[in-house]
Design an enzyme around this catalytic site. Structure first.
Site, PDB file in Angstrom:
ATOM      1  N   CYS A   1       0.700  -1.240   0.311  1.00  9.90           N
ATOM      2  CA  CYS A   1      -0.383  -0.188  -0.242  1.00  9.90           C
ATOM      3  C   CYS A   1       1.037   1.436  -0.042  1.00  9.90           C
ATOM      4  CB  CYS A   1      -1.261  -0.103   1.037  1.00  9.90           C
ATOM      5  SG  CYS A   1      -2.470  -1.438   1.167  1.00  9.90           S
TER       6      CYS A   1
ATOM      7  N   HIS B   1      -3.669   7.024   1.986  1.00 10.40           N
ATOM      8  CA  HIS B   1      -4.197   5.399   1.673  1.00 10.40           C
ATOM      9  C   HIS B   1      -5.592   5.551   2.333  1.00 10.40           C
ATOM     10  CE1 HIS B   1      -4.461   1.328   0.721  1.00 10.40           C
ATOM     11  NE2 HIS B   1      -3.872   1.545   2.469  1.00 10.40           N
TER      12      HIS B   1
ATOM     13  N   ASN C   1     -10.517  -0.829  -0.817  1.00  6.31           N
ATOM     14  CA  ASN C   1      -8.367  -0.074  -0.796  1.00  6.31           C
ATOM     15  C   ASN C   1      -8.293  -0.589  -1.386  1.00  6.31           C
ATOM     16  OD1 ASN C   1      -5.681  -0.563   0.051  1.00  6.31           O
ATOM     17  ND2 ASN C   1      -6.459  -1.267   2.369  1.00  6.31           N
TER      18      ASN C   1
END
Length: 320
Positions: A113, A247, A277
């Site tokens: 990520c 994020h 996500n």
């Protein structure tokens, strides 16, 4: 001084948009359960013909067009992904070929990520060193390929997509560009967020595994700290920040991080509700949304931040 200026952004999402209600038909979950714990309402899932490279290529084309360039003017491609098309060659080279670029430097970065932040720092360093002139930095993922659809605690959290920016080396005449970057990694936490497979261990792709509560705790502390570090490096404070593009993992992490830095919630760009996500793609996806809708304007101070498996985490401060 030469700085890397963001001259274009772009994004791409699979056509198949899946709601929480759609998921509830195949997984023991509900819209209420997912929204309360994560803020997620939708995610996009790649079809069989859609791949990390195809999504990355679409996002790249959009970013190049937004920068007013032709693909042949790009001389560096750095692609962040944890879900490459193949073990090798690098997915970046597939994007290069799809864009019709005969020769440029092209490689992948693997930091899950945080990958897009890692890729930004790598490209920024190479541009400021004078090695390259224009870089395409991409975050792209097809996380649906590595989800365990029997595990309702993880499969509801992720989606597929890609985002890209064009960075151009320019003279620092007006103070624009990447002002600072700060990266970290701590491999002691491998077993909190990982995939249980790989070429040299199981010979399989494996599935994502996560201990959510522990990840949440580390995320809030690490993200607030690295954002503070990157602002210090740039000679700025949270009060100078116009926008935070984080994020997009969990709405509660975003809220907690903003509170820790005393940032107003309205300064945080949130797209987790519509994209879920998307790992390395989540920051450039959210960035493209905020640029396209006019929130981010020339001269704004923008902070990008992310944390992912490894653990890895990082932040960048940009004057738009």
């Amino acid at each position: 001084m030469i700085r890397a200026i963001v001259t274009g952004t772009g994004s791409a999402l699979p056509a198949n948009r899946v709601s929480n209600a759609d998921l509830a038909e195949r997984v023991d979950t509900s819209d209420e359960w997912i929204v309360e714990r994560t803020g997620i309402r939708f995610r996009h899932i790649a079809a069989e013909h859609e791949t990390t490279s195809s999504l990355a290529t679409d996002a790249a084309r959009a970013a190049i067009a937004a920068a007013g360039l032709e693909p042949g003017q790009i001389d560096l491609i750095v692609l962040a992904t944890a879900t490459p098309d193949q073990t090798f060659p690098a997915t970046a080279t597939k994007v290069q070929a799809a864009l019709g670029i005969d020769d440029c430097v092209a490689f992948d970065v693997a930091a899950v990520c945080s990958g897009f932040l890692y890729a930004v720092q790598v490209a920024d360093s190479m541009l400021r060193a004078g090695v390259h002139r224009r870089a395409l930095v991409i975050g792209a993922e097809t996380f649906s390929r590595i989800l365990d659809w029997e595990d309702r605690t993880t499969c509801v959290l992720f989606g597929d997509g890609a985002g890209a920016i064009v960075l151009e080396a320019q003279d620092d005449s007006d103070g624009r560009g990447i002002l600072s970057t700060r990266l970290h990694a701590d491999g002691r936490h491998n077993q909190l967020l990982y995939v249980d497979g790989g070429p040299s261990t199981t010979g399989t792709v494996g599935k994502l595994r996560m201990k959510g509560k522990e990840v949440f705790r580390h995320a809030v502390v690490n993200l607030a700290a690295v954002m503070g570090e990157s602002l210090d490096l740039a000679g700025l404070t949270p009060a100078d920040v116009d926008w935070v593009v984080p994020h997009q993992a969990n709405a509660r992490i975003l809220d907690a991080t903003a509170r820790k830095l005393s940032l107003a919630p309205e300064k945080v760009v949130v797209t987790v509700d519509r994209h879920a996500n998307t790992s390395a793609a989540s920051v450039p996806l959210a960035l493209d949304v905020a640029v396209k809708d006019g929130r981010i304007k020339r001269g704004d101070i923008v902070v990008l931040e992310a944390m992912g498996g490894g653990f890895t985490w990082g932040a960048a401060v940009v004057r738009w």
